[in-house]
Write a protein that holds these residues in place. Structure first.
Motif, mmCIF file in Angstrom:
data_model
loop_
_atom_site.group_PDB
_atom_site.id
_atom_site.type_symbol
_atom_site.label_atom_id
_atom_site.label_comp_id
_atom_site.label_asym_id
_atom_site.label_seq_id
_atom_site.Cartn_x
_atom_site.Cartn_y
_atom_site.Cartn_z
ATOM 1 N N THR A 81 0.882 -1.056 0.214
ATOM 2 C CA THR A 81 0.034 -0.167 0.008
ATOM 3 C C THR A 81 0.807 1.274 -0.030
ATOM 4 N N LEU A 82 1.742 1.358 0.865
ATOM 5 C CA LEU A 82 2.496 2.334 1.009
ATOM 6 C C LEU A 82 3.343 2.562 -0.433
ATOM 7 N N ALA A 83 4.020 1.646 -0.882
ATOM 8 C CA ALA A 83 4.565 1.974 -2.195
ATOM 9 C C ALA A 83 3.712 2.440 -3.456
ATOM 10 N N LEU A 84 2.625 1.835 -3.664
ATOM 11 C CA LEU A 84 1.863 2.285 -4.606
ATOM 12 C C LEU A 84 1.228 3.776 -4.153
ATOM 13 N N THR A 85 0.936 3.978 -3.028
ATOM 14 C CA THR A 85 0.114 5.381 -2.808
ATOM 15 C C THR A 85 1.319 6.306 -2.923
ATOM 16 N N PHE A 86 2.617 6.128 -2.388
ATOM 17 C CA PHE A 86 3.540 7.108 -2.429
ATOM 18 C C PHE A 86 3.774 7.432 -3.940
ATOM 19 N N MET A 87 4.065 6.402 -4.628
ATOM 20 C CA MET A 87 4.698 6.559 -6.074
ATOM 21 C C MET A 87 3.222 7.463 -6.798
ATOM 22 N N THR A 88 2.219 6.934 -6.686
ATOM 23 C CA THR A 88 1.038 7.714 -7.236
ATOM 24 C C THR A 88 1.025 9.020 -6.674
ATOM 25 N N TRP A 89 1.088 9.498 -5.664
ATOM 26 C CA TRP A 89 1.180 10.626 -4.905
ATOM 27 C C TRP A 89 2.442 11.562 -5.709
ATOM 28 N N VAL A 90 3.555 10.925 -5.595
ATOM 29 C CA VAL A 90 4.452 11.648 -6.283
ATOM 30 C C VAL A 90 4.251 12.105 -7.862
ATOM 31 N N MET A 91 4.020 11.012 -8.575
ATOM 32 C CA MET A 91 3.958 11.093 -10.211
ATOM 33 C C MET A 91 2.814 12.003 -10.575
ATOM 34 N N THR A 92 1.799 11.826 -9.743
ATOM 35 C CA THR A 92 0.269 12.590 -9.957
ATOM 36 C C THR A 92 0.034 13.859 -9.349
ATOM 37 N N TYR A 93 0.562 13.967 -8.189
ATOM 38 C CA TYR A 93 0.077 15.105 -7.629
ATOM 39 C C TYR A 93 1.337 16.127 -6.876
ATOM 40 N N ASN A 94 2.264 15.517 -6.426
ATOM 41 C CA ASN A 94 3.235 16.255 -5.932
ATOM 42 C C ASN A 94 4.287 16.917 -6.894
ATOM 43 N N TYR A 95 4.748 16.313 -7.773
ATOM 44 C CA TYR A 95 5.473 16.819 -8.624
ATOM 45 C C TYR A 95 5.467 16.194 -10.095
ATOM 46 N N PRO A 96 4.216 16.249 -10.653
ATOM 47 C CA PRO A 96 4.301 15.454 -11.959
ATOM 48 C C PRO A 96 5.098 15.920 -13.165
ATOM 49 N N LEU A 97 5.845 14.787 -13.505
ATOM 50 C CA LEU A 97 7.148 15.197 -14.344
ATOM 51 C C LEU A 97 7.019 14.173 -15.821
ATOM 52 N N ASN A 98 6.985 15.009 -16.832
ATOM 53 C CA ASN A 98 6.948 14.205 -18.017
ATOM 54 C C ASN A 98 8.095 13.398 -18.544
ATOM 55 N N VAL A 99 8.169 12.443 -18.474
ATOM 56 C CA VAL A 99 9.181 11.342 -18.854
ATOM 57 C C VAL A 99 9.246 11.174 -20.244
ATOM 58 N N GLY A 100 9.777 11.517 -21.229
ATOM 59 C CA GLY A 100 9.905 11.094 -22.299
ATOM 60 C C GLY A 100 8.388 11.025 -23.030
ATOM 61 N N GLY A 101 7.523 11.757 -22.239
ATOM 62 C CA GLY A 101 6.074 11.588 -23.070
ATOM 63 C C GLY A 101 5.155 10.269 -22.471
ATOM 64 N N LYS A 102 5.896 9.740 -21.393
ATOM 65 C CA LYS A 102 5.413 8.529 -20.887
ATOM 66 C C LYS A 102 3.883 8.972 -19.779
ATOM 67 N N PRO A 103 3.106 8.003 -19.549
ATOM 68 C CA PRO A 103 1.775 8.457 -18.753
ATOM 69 C C PRO A 103 2.292 8.871 -17.610
ATOM 70 N N TYR A 104 1.514 9.566 -17.010
ATOM 71 C CA TYR A 104 1.876 10.250 -15.406
ATOM 72 C C TYR A 104 1.673 9.097 -14.512
ATOM 73 N N TRP A 105 0.716 8.292 -14.714
ATOM 74 C CA TRP A 105 0.518 7.133 -13.849
ATOM 75 C C TRP A 105 0.936 5.928 -14.383
ATOM 76 N N PRO A 106 2.091 5.388 -14.438
ATOM 77 C CA PRO A 106 2.422 4.358 -15.335
ATOM 78 C C PRO A 106 2.258 3.096 -14.361
ATOM 79 N N LEU A 107 1.409 2.553 -13.895
ATOM 80 C CA LEU A 107 1.178 1.419 -13.332
ATOM 81 C C LEU A 107 2.262 0.397 -13.329
ATOM 82 N N PRO A 108 2.538 -0.155 -14.785
ATOM 83 C CA PRO A 108 3.359 -1.283 -14.841
ATOM 84 C C PRO A 108 4.919 -1.004 -14.435
ATOM 85 N N SER A 109 5.391 0.142 -14.783
ATOM 86 C CA SER A 109 6.610 0.351 -13.952
ATOM 87 C C SER A 109 6.513 0.757 -12.378
ATOM 88 N N PHE A 110 5.512 0.698 -11.599
ATOM 89 C CA PHE A 110 5.439 0.641 -10.239
ATOM 90 C C PHE A 110 5.641 -0.771 -9.798
#
Lengths: 180, 486
Positions: free
Chosen positions: A67-96
């Motif tokens: 739970t911690l891993a998924l929520t933290f990465m989701t929070w970072v990538m979609t809310y706290n500092y959304p960063l465009n990495v090579g046009g990839k999705p903001y919420w790339p579940l498989p790379s989590f």
């Protein structure tokens, strides 16, 4: 209050020892502690211990890690500092998944081990009571609480142990709060 | 009473004079004396470890320019060594976790030392990427820690970051697994200790272990769950290491076969290193009765299996490169075989594909000298595998004008050979102060798989047939394989 007087019976063969435990418990004599040099199969059944619930803690801690891993990465990538990495999705579940898996294992292993240490009362510097030094070597011991026992009752336990194949029976008295 | 054990299986504890007392005496003995051989070996490897520290200091002081890296080949010996060491670590977890789940009793003789190897190998491995960062004081920022730059977090899409999590989890879980098994054995050493200081130190190390029935019950639960967790963990670690390459767009790296191929290679090289070290330490500490030819043969069987998987992976890779019809991929593989690094490819193929095939022959599997020699070949071959994958793929890239050749500097050599010294140095310290063989676990198989109990059971069976008179069945053949006398 902690007892300080004990009767200790020592066996040298685990099968004789297991039989002895069965017979002694049938007589209604309470076993204070059982010490062996290695895990003897069927010992906890012979002593009537219930299953350990340590497995469950591993699951609970593991689920926390997931739970911690998924929520933290989701929070970072979609809310706290959304960063465009090579046009990839903001919420790339498989790379989590890899990090989620690793944190699950990490939390589960650490949580379970720490629970194990706490429940077993193990910590660096702990001074345990050693009923007989050979119980970590080649002897299987049964310890009986003798604080409240009369001399006659002690002798009864001793002769019972001997008739059940104990190679040695002795009294063990600790000073107050003494260990090792 | 016992778990079933076929009488045709060779004993795992040799010697007819064995009992619990003798096992304790034999296995604790190495921690109670210093041998001159041990002292010399420790001093030499200690000097090597000091040189390792010197070379790393040199690197930090003067920068990564002291390595042989260039613009084209930005990853060379550092990452080769990193992957090599991580792979070596894998055998320890395989032995302690996967063989525990499969109830392989031969693991008890070798698991402790192999787990120690895992930990020391991961320590060595971790040094390479950390010092390759150059500004090593920034290393903590590989973890997602809050910072004042936004905060800018690490990139969760990057396999390099997954690697950070995989390796650090792997290290810490292996450490837990290893240490929780060590506590009861430290208790054994404490209770035999003569001196007060020795008793005090080993009591601290044992965390005050007593060996009560409840402690053992929880201990077994812990071992089983940690084994269950470590099994997918160890497979994930090298899978993720292979992602570092597989998710890139470099021909020769960008292949889907990498995860299983890396995992098989890791186990292959790990077992080779376990054999190299165990053959030395069983001799050095006279543990021949506990690490028997039977143990060594079992490991050789795993080597021939994983070595063959690696061989098939090499050939599949070649086939797919041709079959893909993709020019750059074809060039990368043509270049590997016949390019300027052909010698590295040849060493890799010989050591990894040809060498393990000798183990199809039983007499070689059971021969200590062959085993030792072949294990060294495998260690060398697996280092070259990583070198071939990393350096040859980078050396001739898309732009011919930047094609280049990698030559290591003395710092590269120093760090690599130094890391081997660090590994051996730590292993020597471990084998002098810690019980190299899991004492309690060896005792737990004594009634099942020792020579003593097998002979006793055979006698029992013989007297039973004698009294009933009629049936002379399998038992009359005798309890031991005829090659078991070693």
């Amino acid at each position: 209050m902690e007892s300080n007087k004990f009767v200790v019976g020592l066996w040298d063969h685990e099968e004789v020892y297991l039989h002895a435990i069965g017979h002694i418990r049938k007589k209604g004599i309470a076993i204070y502690e059982s010490l062996t040099p290695f895990p003897v199969h069927g010992l906890e059944n012979a002593l009537g211990y219930r299953d350990t619930r340590l497995h469950t803690t591993a699951f609970i801690f593991g689920a926390t890690g997931t739970t911690l891993a998924l929520t933290f990465m989701t929070w970072v990538m979609t809310y706290n500092y959304p960063l465009n990495v090579g046009g990839k999705p903001y919420w790339p579940l498989p790379s989590f998944i890899p990090i989620t898996f690793e944190l699950t294992v990490l939390f589960s292993a650490w949580g379970m081990t720490l629970t194990y240490l706490v429940r077993n009362k193990l910590w660096p510097g702990r001074v345990p009571r050693i009923f007989d030094k050979r119980t970590t070597d080649d002897r299987f011991a049964l310890v009986f609480d003798a604080e409240q026992l009369t001399e006659a009752q002690k002798n009864e336990i001793k002769s019972l142990c001997t008739s059940e194949g104990a190679v040695e029976v002795k009294d063990k008295v600790f000073a107050e709060n003494e260990g090792l | 009473m016992h778990a079933y054990e076929s009488e045709f299986r060779e004993p795992l504890i040799n010697g007819l004079d064995k009992n619990y007392t003798k096992i304790t005496d034999d296995l604790v003995a190495p921690t109670e004396r210093i041998t001159p051989l041990w002292l010399i070996a420790t001093l030499i490897t200690g000097a090597g470890a000091a040189f390792f520290v010197f070379c790393l200091t040199w690197t930090v002081w003067f920068g990564i320019g002291t390595w042989g890296l260039n613009k084209t080949i930005g990853w060379a010996w550092d990452i080769t060594n990193f992957v090599w060491w991580i792979g070596i670590g894998h055998a320890g977890t395989l032995i302690s976790a996967i063989l525990l789940l499969f109830r392989q009793r031969f693991r008890t003789g070798i698991n402790r030392a192999a787990e120690a190897m895992t930990i020391f190998a991961v320590i060595c491995a971790g040094m390479f990427p950390i010092f390759h960062m150059g500004r090593v004081w920034d290393a903590p920022f590989i973890f997602p820690i809050p910072n004042t730059r936004g905060p800018v977090w690490v990139n969760f899409n990057s396999p390099l970051l997954w690697d950070v999590f995989a390796i650090s989890t792997y290290f810490s879980v292996s450490l837990l697994f290893w240490y929780s098994g060590l506590m009861p054995d430290f208790g054994t050493i404490r209770d035999r200790a003569k001196g007060k200081t020795r008793k005090w130190i080993y009591n601290i190390l044992s965390f005050g272990w007593q060996g009560t029935a409840k402690q053992w019950q929880r201990f077994e639960a812990l071992c089983l769950v940690l084994a269950g967790l470590s099994t997918p963990l160890v497979l994930s670690v090298h899978t993720i290491v292979s992602f570092d390459f597989a998710t890139s767009v470099i021909p020769g790296w960008h292949t889907t076969i990498f995860p299983p191929y890396f995992v098989a290679g890791a186990i292959f090289s790990g077992f080779a290193m376990v054999e190299t070290l165990m053959l030395i330490s069983r001799k050095m500490f006279s543990l021949e009765d506990y690490i028997t030819i039977n143990h060594i043969e079992s490991m050789n069987k795993i080597i021939v299996l994983t070595g063959s998987i690696v061989g098939i992976a090499y050939l599949t890779e070649l086939f797919i490169a041709w079959y893909s019809g993709f020019l750059y991929e074809q060039f990368a593989f043509y270049n590997r075989i016949l390019g300027k690094y052909f010698w590295a490819y040849a060493i890799m193929m010989t050591c990894n594909v040809v060498t393990p095939q000798f183990y199809w022959i039983k007499s070689i599997r059971r021969n200590l000298y062959w085993t030792f020699a072949l294990s060294i070949f495998v260690n060398i071959g697996m280092w070259f595998e990583r070198f071939v994958i990393i350096v040859t793929s980078l050396a001739d890239d898309y732009l011919p004008s930047s094609w280049n050749y990698f030559s290591p500097t003395w710092v590269d050599w120093g760090i690599y050979l130094g890391s081997i010294s660090v590994f051996l140095f730590l292993f020597l310290l471990f084998s002098r102060f810690f019980p190299t063989i899991a004492i309690a676990e060896v005792k737990s198989i004594f009634r099942i798989a020792s020579e003593v109990s097998k002979v006793a059971r055979a006698k029992e069976a013989q007297s039973a047939t004698a009294s009933t008179g009629g049936f002379v069945g399998l038992q009359s053949i005798g309890p031991l394989d005829k090659d078991a006398k070693n």
